[in-house]
Design a protein around this motif. Structure first.
Motif, PDB file in Angstrom:
ATOM      1  N   LEU A   1       7.636   0.815 -16.326  1.00 18.98           N
ATOM      2  CA  LEU A   1       7.784  -0.636 -16.373  1.00 18.98           C
ATOM      3  C   LEU A   1       8.746  -1.021 -17.477  1.00 18.98           C
ATOM      4  CD1 LEU A   1       4.086  -1.875 -16.123  1.00 18.98           C
ATOM      5  CD2 LEU A   1       5.817  -1.906 -14.327  1.00 18.98           C
ATOM      6  N   SER A   2       9.424  -2.155 -17.305  1.00 17.11           N
ATOM      7  CA  SER A   2      10.268  -2.703 -18.368  1.00 17.11           C
ATOM      8  C   SER A   2      10.128  -4.218 -18.363  1.00 17.11           C
ATOM      9  CB  SER A   2      11.733  -2.293 -18.174  1.00 17.11           C
ATOM     10  OG  SER A   2      12.231  -2.826 -16.968  1.00 17.11           O
ATOM     11  N   GLY A   3      10.199  -4.813 -19.555  1.00 16.01           N
ATOM     12  CA  GLY A   3      10.161  -6.261 -19.677  1.00 16.01           C
ATOM     13  C   GLY A   3       8.805  -6.890 -19.469  1.00 16.01           C
ATOM     14  N   HIS A   4       7.761  -6.093 -19.410  1.00 19.48           N
ATOM     15  CA  HIS A   4       6.411  -6.628 -19.248  1.00 19.48           C
ATOM     16  C   HIS A   4       5.762  -6.769 -20.618  1.00 19.48           C
ATOM     17  CE1 HIS A   4       5.888  -6.161 -14.836  1.00 19.48           C
ATOM     18  NE2 HIS A   4       6.876  -5.321 -15.014  1.00 19.48           N
ATOM     19  N   PRO A   5       5.228  -7.926 -20.931  1.00 24.42           N
ATOM     20  CA  PRO A   5       4.496  -8.050 -22.201  1.00 24.42           C
ATOM     21  C   PRO A   5       3.208  -7.236 -22.117  1.00 24.42           C
ATOM     22  CG  PRO A   5       4.199 -10.021 -20.883  1.00 24.42           C
ATOM     23  CD  PRO A   5       5.196  -9.159 -20.153  1.00 24.42           C
ATOM     24  N   ALA A   6       2.601  -6.985 -23.238  1.00 22.33           N
ATOM     25  CA  ALA A   6       1.320  -6.283 -23.247  1.00 22.33           C
ATOM     26  C   ALA A   6       0.321  -7.076 -22.406  1.00 22.33           C
ATOM     27  CB  ALA A   6       0.815  -6.131 -24.672  1.00 22.33           C
ATOM     28  N   ALA A   7      -0.528  -6.367 -21.701  1.00 21.43           N
ATOM     29  CA  ALA A   7      -1.560  -7.043 -20.914  1.00 21.43           C
ATOM     30  C   ALA A   7      -2.508  -7.760 -21.870  1.00 21.43           C
ATOM     31  CB  ALA A   7      -2.313  -6.036 -20.063  1.00 21.43           C
ATOM     32  N   PRO A   8      -3.065  -8.885 -21.458  1.00 21.61           N
ATOM     33  CA  PRO A   8      -3.994  -9.610 -22.325  1.00 21.61           C
ATOM     34  C   PRO A   8      -5.171  -8.718 -22.737  1.00 21.61           C
ATOM     35  CG  PRO A   8      -3.541 -10.852 -20.313  1.00 21.61           C
ATOM     36  CD  PRO A   8      -2.902  -9.509 -20.157  1.00 21.61           C
ATOM     37  N   GLY A   9      -5.798  -9.031 -23.854  1.00 22.01           N
ATOM     38  CA  GLY A   9      -6.900  -8.243 -24.374  1.00 22.01           C
ATOM     39  C   GLY A   9      -7.945  -7.894 -23.322  1.00 22.01           C
ATOM     40  N   GLY A  10      -8.363  -6.639 -23.321  1.00 15.87           N
ATOM     41  CA  GLY A  10      -9.387  -6.197 -22.383  1.00 15.87           C
ATOM     42  C   GLY A  10      -8.873  -5.981 -20.971  1.00 15.87           C
ATOM     43  N   ARG A  11      -7.563  -6.028 -20.773  1.00 12.06           N
ATOM     44  CA  ARG A  11      -6.982  -5.843 -19.434  1.00 12.06           C
ATOM     45  C   ARG A  11      -5.870  -4.806 -19.513  1.00 12.06           C
ATOM     46  NH1 ARG A  11      -8.717  -9.931 -16.108  1.00 12.06           N
ATOM     47  NH2 ARG A  11      -6.904 -10.002 -14.776  1.00 12.06           N
ATOM     48  N   PHE A  12      -5.458  -4.296 -18.378  1.00 10.23           N
ATOM     49  CA  PHE A  12      -4.375  -3.326 -18.337  1.00 10.23           C
ATOM     50  C   PHE A  12      -3.590  -3.483 -17.049  1.00 10.23           C
ATOM     51  CE2 PHE A  12      -8.213  -1.404 -16.676  1.00 10.23           C
ATOM     52  CZ  PHE A  12      -7.797  -0.839 -15.484  1.00 10.23           C
ATOM     53  N   ARG A  13      -2.398  -2.920 -17.017  1.00 16.39           N
ATOM     54  CA  ARG A  13      -1.563  -2.966 -15.816  1.00 16.39           C
ATOM     55  C   ARG A  13      -1.852  -1.734 -14.962  1.00 16.39           C
ATOM     56  NH1 ARG A  13       1.422  -7.232 -16.392  1.00 16.39           N
ATOM     57  NH2 ARG A  13       1.975  -7.874 -18.479  1.00 16.39           N
ATOM     58  N   ARG A  14      -1.928  -1.945 -13.664  1.00 15.01           N
ATOM     59  CA  ARG A  14      -2.218  -0.852 -12.741  1.00 15.01           C
ATOM     60  C   ARG A  14      -1.280  -0.928 -11.549  1.00 15.01           C
ATOM     61  NH1 ARG A  14      -8.127   0.618 -11.144  1.00 15.01           N
ATOM     62  NH2 ARG A  14      -7.662   2.422 -12.403  1.00 15.01           N
ATOM     63  N   PRO A  15      -0.635   0.192 -11.207  1.00 17.09           N
ATOM     64  CA  PRO A  15       0.164   0.233  -9.983  1.00 17.09           C
ATOM     65  C   PRO A  15      -0.723   0.537  -8.780  1.00 17.09           C
ATOM     66  CG  PRO A  15       0.440   2.277 -11.193  1.00 17.09           C
ATOM     67  CD  PRO A  15      -0.483   1.411 -12.007  1.00 17.09           C
ATOM     68  N   TRP A  16      -0.385  -0.064  -7.675  1.00 20.36           N
ATOM     69  CA  TRP A  16      -1.110   0.149  -6.416  1.00 20.36           C
ATOM     70  C   TRP A  16      -0.113   0.547  -5.342  1.00 20.36           C
ATOM     71  CZ3 TRP A  16      -6.395  -0.614  -6.372  1.00 20.36           C
ATOM     72  CH2 TRP A  16      -6.932  -1.322  -7.441  1.00 20.36           C
TER      73      TRP A  16
END
Length: 131
Positions: A54-69
């Motif tokens: 990934l590029s240009g994505h801010p950190a996910a909000p607290g307690g969350r994460f980014r997931r590819p599907w």
């Protein structure tokens, strides 16, 4: 995840990523959304696996994460790992015709299906998959 002591990936993850990157016929693809966030894929068509960054994505909000599907026709898209600690996931099953790769923000602990709309999406054909 990277080792806190060395900053390196575990050896098995390094090998897994290297195997995809060095595969004969490995292909690349990239996509952007309207907010200039990007996703890039380096895929081994013969191995059926892909390294996702990934590029240009801010950190996910607290307690969350980014997931590819691996978004494909059907009722339940398969998860393709998660983005954690700067380590790119190695995703299986991206070579399904008509499939795409979508990235969502998920709650801690995960979910059985995407919890929200994709922040970015890439058609599998863009990475040379699903042809």
């Amino acid at each position: 995840m990277r080792s806190a002591a060395t900053g390196r990936l575990p050896a098995d993850r390094e090998r897994e990523i290297a195997h995809v990157l060095a595969a004969p016929g490995a292909r690349t693809g990239a996509g952007r959304c309207v907010r200039c966030r990007g996703v890039a894929v380096i895929a081994s068509v013969t191995g059926g696996r892909a390294v996702i960054t990934l590029s240009g994505h801010p950190a996910a909000p607290g307690g969350r994460f980014r997931r590819p599907w691996g978004a494909r026709p059907g009722p339940r898209p398969p998860s393709s790992g998660l983005f954690a600690g700067g380590t790119p996931p190695v995703a299986p099953r991206l070579a399904t015709p008509g499939a795409s790769l979508a990235v969502t923000v998920e709650p801690d602990g995960g979910s059985a299906r995407p919890a929200g709309p994709p922040t970015v999406q890439l058609a599998s054909e863009s990475a040379g998959l699903g042809e």
